[in-house]
Design a protein around this motif. Structure first.
Motif, PDB file in Angstrom:
ATOM      1  N   LEU A   1     -25.032  15.009  15.058  1.00 13.77           N
ATOM      2  CA  LEU A   1     -23.846  15.055  14.986  1.00 13.77           C
ATOM      3  C   LEU A   1     -22.991  14.459  14.107  1.00 13.77           C
ATOM      4  O   LEU A   1     -21.534  14.994  14.238  1.00 13.77           O
ATOM      5  N   ASP A   2     -23.281  14.318  13.148  1.00 14.09           N
ATOM      6  CA  ASP A   2     -22.564  13.759  11.674  1.00 14.09           C
ATOM      7  C   ASP A   2     -22.813  15.206  10.568  1.00 14.09           C
ATOM      8  O   ASP A   2     -22.252  14.649  10.023  1.00 14.09           O
ATOM      9  N   ARG A   3     -23.327  16.190  11.087  1.00  9.83           N
ATOM     10  CA  ARG A   3     -23.350  17.277   9.484  1.00  9.83           C
ATOM     11  C   ARG A   3     -23.096  18.268  10.880  1.00  9.83           C
ATOM     12  O   ARG A   3     -23.158  18.474  11.956  1.00  9.83           O
ATOM     13  N   MET A   4     -22.893  19.246   9.782  1.00 20.62           N
ATOM     14  CA  MET A   4     -23.029  21.226  10.830  1.00 20.62           C
ATOM     15  C   MET A   4     -23.764  21.756   9.914  1.00 20.62           C
ATOM     16  O   MET A   4     -23.593  21.949   8.710  1.00 20.62           O
ATOM     17  N   ALA A   5     -24.196  22.703  10.523  1.00 18.76           N
ATOM     18  CA  ALA A   5     -25.169  23.844  10.267  1.00 18.76           C
ATOM     19  C   ALA A   5     -24.660  24.712   9.500  1.00 18.76           C
ATOM     20  O   ALA A   5     -23.453  25.220  10.665  1.00 18.76           O
ATOM     21  N   TRP A   6     -24.975  25.094   8.908  1.00 15.03           N
ATOM     22  CA  TRP A   6     -24.940  26.238   8.148  1.00 15.03           C
ATOM     23  C   TRP A   6     -26.281  27.471   7.433  1.00 15.03           C
ATOM     24  O   TRP A   6     -26.425  26.293   6.418  1.00 15.03           O
ATOM     25  N   GLY A   7     -26.170  28.292   7.716  1.00 16.49           N
ATOM     26  CA  GLY A   7     -27.608  28.793   6.958  1.00 16.49           C
ATOM     27  C   GLY A   7     -28.853  28.007   7.357  1.00 16.49           C
ATOM     28  O   GLY A   7     -28.935  28.428   8.672  1.00 16.49           O
TER      29      GLY A   7
END
Length: 911
Positions: free
Chosen positions: A464-470
């Motif tokens: 939860l300390d990062r965000m997915a993109w691609g």
């Protein structure tokens, strides 16, 4: 050849127009004389005379502009009516200073102010209306011609002891609100409105107002001044134009007023007047900022009071740390010092400095009204300012006067000679930052400072300390743009929008610096303040988005591709700016318009990371300016539209951590609280806790990004960049990339930003070819081939009579009376959803195509109508005769295949 006679436009098929006629002036019968107080501004100066030269000691004149970063004595230039020799009102002269905004010509005064953010003028006589014996009557004569619906007038009545120098309804983006008790009538963008304030509450729907404009029953004129009348009793206020037997507003007062005398303010408001439809140049005499003409004020019965003026219109912290304000006469008994100012104010009456409180303190960066007791005999006051944790200046104080109901020593002195003001130094206008209302009550003790996290750069989709993109997970290191030109970045096109040459130059310069600083995420506001770019039907229901918004968004996304930025677009700066909040059907229509025209158009775009519905709406909810439920409903509806028709994440910019629980039911993709240094303890302190502790506190399971904070040169910016990451947040965006455009002036330490980005390998997104979000990556839908044009088969249509035409258009004339510009509005409806190229062509009587306008990659959904605006500047050698307008629909992307051609969709005649 001349084009001065009336012009007719015919409606055929897709285009609808309104006839244009010459406006003729005429006079009406005037009302009778007042009993107690009459006043007019007499004089025939050879040139417009500023109000400091016209013997107005008996009137208080407040001139306010929201942007105090410019020179306090300067306004944005405009063409005010009446020529430089006081020729008739159809001539103009340029004004650019505060003194010039109220001026005398031909035995009456004019008010004129141009403000690309917010400006107003208040005129207050030294006589109160008195309805203690039944009824008070207030009359004044005023012109009726308007150059912009965003330039309007108001009349306020306030109790003497509770009066504000600068009152303004809380729905507007400036100042501090109205006093606890007040009656207000105004003519704004939608017509005549009234507001009643009782015991601190705004009372709505207490009477009827004429919602449509006066154009229906009079011919507006610059030179004719008509009589307006306000009748006040304890249980009713009626506003009318007796010469036309027209009642504009009738306000019934529940329970009756518990005050029976009040000061009278005549107001002139300017709120980005050049944003009016079809208006692009505020320097034109008949476009943008207006001039209002006033004369023959009557109040019956009236009660006088003492008004003692100062030697200066304003004082500013740029000039000196403190100033001495000198008055014409000593203060009488039971007097008050009345003025307006930004910042924390301290005064000295000669025996030491002391702090003074404003009448209201909702927004620290907005000017506030002050009403401070002043000892009898005082004739000079020292003033200075001190910074607070939010607003650091520059500070300006303005409109000084001493007021008292003791009239025993009043002699109506003449105006003092003003102190010489320094020459104005032009400073570019800058809009306001995110408003800060009064701080919530003191919170609990601060949470124990957390231990730093492990700082691990390994990527994991379940963190939860990062965000997915691609195909990857990222830490969102970024910045707030937040705007280049307030309320204009998206929608103003070549007149200051992102696509304009001037904006492109500024954006390229700053974006190159941001790219070098390792910034990847940019938070950018689309519709801050008044969402004028949203088109509405006659009942106010949203029906579309102005086409220039997409022109500017396309330009912004080209920049994103060039610099590899990923945008979070903020839709609305706040909830109380939206006129649709309290209507369920209009909220639904707003969300549908956004879904059909905005989200669907940019579906799958890899550089649109998220859509933010509101910026800090909690302040307005906590202050009682809007209700929570309709705001939550808009957020949920917009989120549904993004997921159904668009792509990208959905979020809300929360005022602070305490606002997070409001949005749990909206199922946001990530939470985005803001944090500033004054939030130094308690549950609102993002720096004092960790993301995991916040999730545990509120029972949420989404990433948390700090959407605003200060990361500039006066703090350890690198420590803050690292600290928010170590505390488990998924990203943090300091304020702001264009500090010169915001009043707080908060700049980002870009070298520290570059160091932080170099320290980590998961800063992003970076070089992503496809987007992400809470939904699966969308599969692009092929554009369908439209099977038919949006127009029915035209039949022979006679040219309509002037009263029967259904849609507006506009003609503009030059100084010699010739038609110089034709404004065209073209509604286009598609039978199948898709992206198209729309072209409009003007063809002269000989069949020669003179000028064209085109819009490419236009998303038009099945059954929906989009309107395209086009201004054609008429050449001086344009032949007389019938002109036609052709509409051509082609494939999107510049293809040559014509899907539909409608010749003669519209017609107009140049005589």
């Amino acid at each position: 050849m001349t084009h001065a006679s009336a012009v007719r436009l015919a409606m055929l098929g897709a285009l609808a127009f309104m006839t244009f006629g010459v406006i003729t002036a005429y006079s009406v019968a005037q009302g009778g004389a007042a009993d107690d107080y009459t006043y007019n501004w007499d004089g025939q100066p050879e040139e417009p005379a500023p109000f400091t030269q016209t013997g107005q000691s008996s009137w208080d004149v407040q001139v306010h502009k929201r942007n105090h970063h410019t020179h306090p004595g300067q306004i944005e230039p405009m063409q005010a009516q009446h020529g430089s020799g006081c020729e008739g009102p159809h001539m103009t002269h340029e004004i650019s200073t505060v003194e010039e905004t109220v001026f005398l010509c031909r035995d009456h005064i004019m008010t004129a102010i141009n403000a690309s953010d917010y400006g107003l003028i208040y005129l207050t006589p030294d006589h109160m209306a008195d309805w203690s014996d039944g009824e008070a009557v207030i009359r004044f004569d005023m012109s009726t011609f308007r150059t912009s619906t965003r330039d309007w007038i108001s009349v306020n009545i306030q109790p003497f002891e509770d009066n504000h120098a600068l009152p303004l309804e809380g729905s507007f983006p400036d100042l501090q609100g109205m006093p606890d008790d007040a009656v207000s009538v105004r003519l704004d963008q939608d017509g005549w409105k009234h507001r009643l304030h009782q015991d601190g509450d705004r009372v709505r729907d207490t009477g009827e107002c004429t919602r449509n404009d006066w154009d229906d029953w009079l011919e507006p004129d610059k030179s004719r001044r008509d009589t307006f009348e306000m009748r006040v009793t304890s249980d009713n206020v009626t506003f009318s134009m007796p010469g036309y037997d027209q009642e504009l507003c009738s306000i019934d007062i529940p329970g009756g007023l518990d005050w029976d005398q009040g000061i009278v303010q005549l107001g002139h408001h300017s709120y980005t007047p050049a944003k009016d439809q079809g208006c692009s140049d505020p320097h034109q005499g008949d476009c943008g900022a207006n001039t209002w003409h006033w004369s023959d004020v009557e109040i019956s019965p009236a009660v006088p009071f003492t008004m003692i003026k100062a030697d200066r219109l304003w004082y500013n912290s740029r000039e000196a740390d403190s100033h001495t304000v000198t008055f014409q006469e000593p203060a009488p008994e039971d007097a008050h010092l009345r003025f307006a100012s930004w910042g924390n104010v301290e005064l000295n009456y000669g025996d030491g400095w002391f702090s003074v409180d404003a009448l209201q303190q909702r927004n620290r960066e907005h000017a506030r009204s002050f009403w401070v007791p002043i000892p009898e005999g005082t004739q000079a006051v020292d003033i200075r300012w001190s910074d607070d944790s939010w607003f650091t200046g520059p500070q300006t104080a303005q409109g000084f006067a001493i007021w008292s109901q003791d009239t025993s020593g009043s002699s109506s002195p003449s105006d003092p000679e003003p102190t010489q003001e320094p020459d104005p130094t032009p400073v570019e206008e800058t809009p306001e930052p995110t408003p800060e209302p009064t701080e919530p009550p003191e919170e609990d003790e601060p949470t124990q400072e957390p231990d730093p996290g492990d700082g691990d750069d390994n990527l994991s989709s379940d963190r939860l300390d990062r965000m997915a993109w691609g195909d990857d997970d990222w830490y969102l290191h970024g910045a707030n743009v937040a705007w280049l030109n307030w309320g204009c970045d998206f929608g103003c096109g070549s007149s200051g929008g992102v696509s304009s040459d001037s904006s492109q130059a500024a954006l390229h310069e700053r974006f190159e610096q941001a790219e070098a600083a390792g910034i990847k995420n940019l938070r950018w506001w689309i519709f801050p303040g008044d969402p004028w770019q949203i088109q509405t039907a006659s009942d106010g229901t949203p029906v579309g988005i102005h086409s220039t918004v997409f022109q500017d968004l396309d330009a912004a996304l080209e920049l994103a591709e060039e610099y590899d930025f990923y945008f979070t677009f903020v839709l609305f700066a706040g909830a109380d700016n939206l006129p649709w909040v309290n209507s369920g059907s209009q909220r639904a229509a707003l969300a549908e318009v956004l879904g059909d025209e905005l989200f669907a158009r940019y579906e799958g775009h890899e550089h649109i990371f998220s859509w933010e519905v509101f910026n800090e709406p909690e302040w307005e909810i906590w202050d009682g300016r809007v209700d929570r439920e309709p705001v939550q409903d808009i957020v949920s509806r917009v989120a549904d539209q993004v997921r159904e028709k668009g792509s990208g994440y959905v979020t809300v910019g929360s005022a602070m951590i305490d606002g997070i629980p409001m949005w749990e039911e909206a199922d946001l993709d990530y939470y985005q609280p803001h944090w500033y240094d004054y939030m130094e303890s308690g549950d609102w302190c993002a720096w004092c806790t960790t993301a995991d502790e916040i999730r545990d506190r509120y029972g949420i399971d989404k990433p948390i990004v700090i959407g605003e904070y200060y990361g500039g040169g006066s703090v350890d910016a690198l420590g803050r960049f690292e600290g928010f990451r170590d505390r488990g947040y998924a990203g943090a965006w300091p304020w702001s990339l264009f500090p010169e455009r915001t009043d707080d002036g908060m700049a980002i330490n870009l070298p520290d930003s570059a160091t932080f980005a170099d320290n980590h390998n998961d800063i992003g997104p970076s070089n992503v070819e496809s987007g992400g979000g809470s939904e699966p990556e969308p599969t692009p839908t092929p554009e369908p081939e439209p099977t038919a044009t949006p127009e029915p088969e035209p039949t022979a249509t006679p040219e309509p009579e002037p009263t029967a035409t259904p849609e507006p258009s506009r003609f503009e004339t030059s100084a010699d009376g010739e038609i110089s510009l034709v404004h065209i509005e073209a509604p286009v409806t598609a039978t199948e959803s898709g992206h198209y190229r729309v072209e409009l062509h003007i063809v002269d009587p000989s069949g020669e195509a003179l000028e064209s306008e085109a819009w490419d990659r236009e998303r038009i959904n099945s059954g929906r109508t989009r309107t395209y605006d086009f201004d054609w500047t008429v050449p001086s050698n344009a032949p007389s005769g019938e002109y036609r307008i052709d509409v051509v629909i082609k494939e999107s992307g510049g293809g040559s295949d014509v899907l539909h051609r409608h010749e003669g969709a519209g017609e107009f005649v140049l005589p």
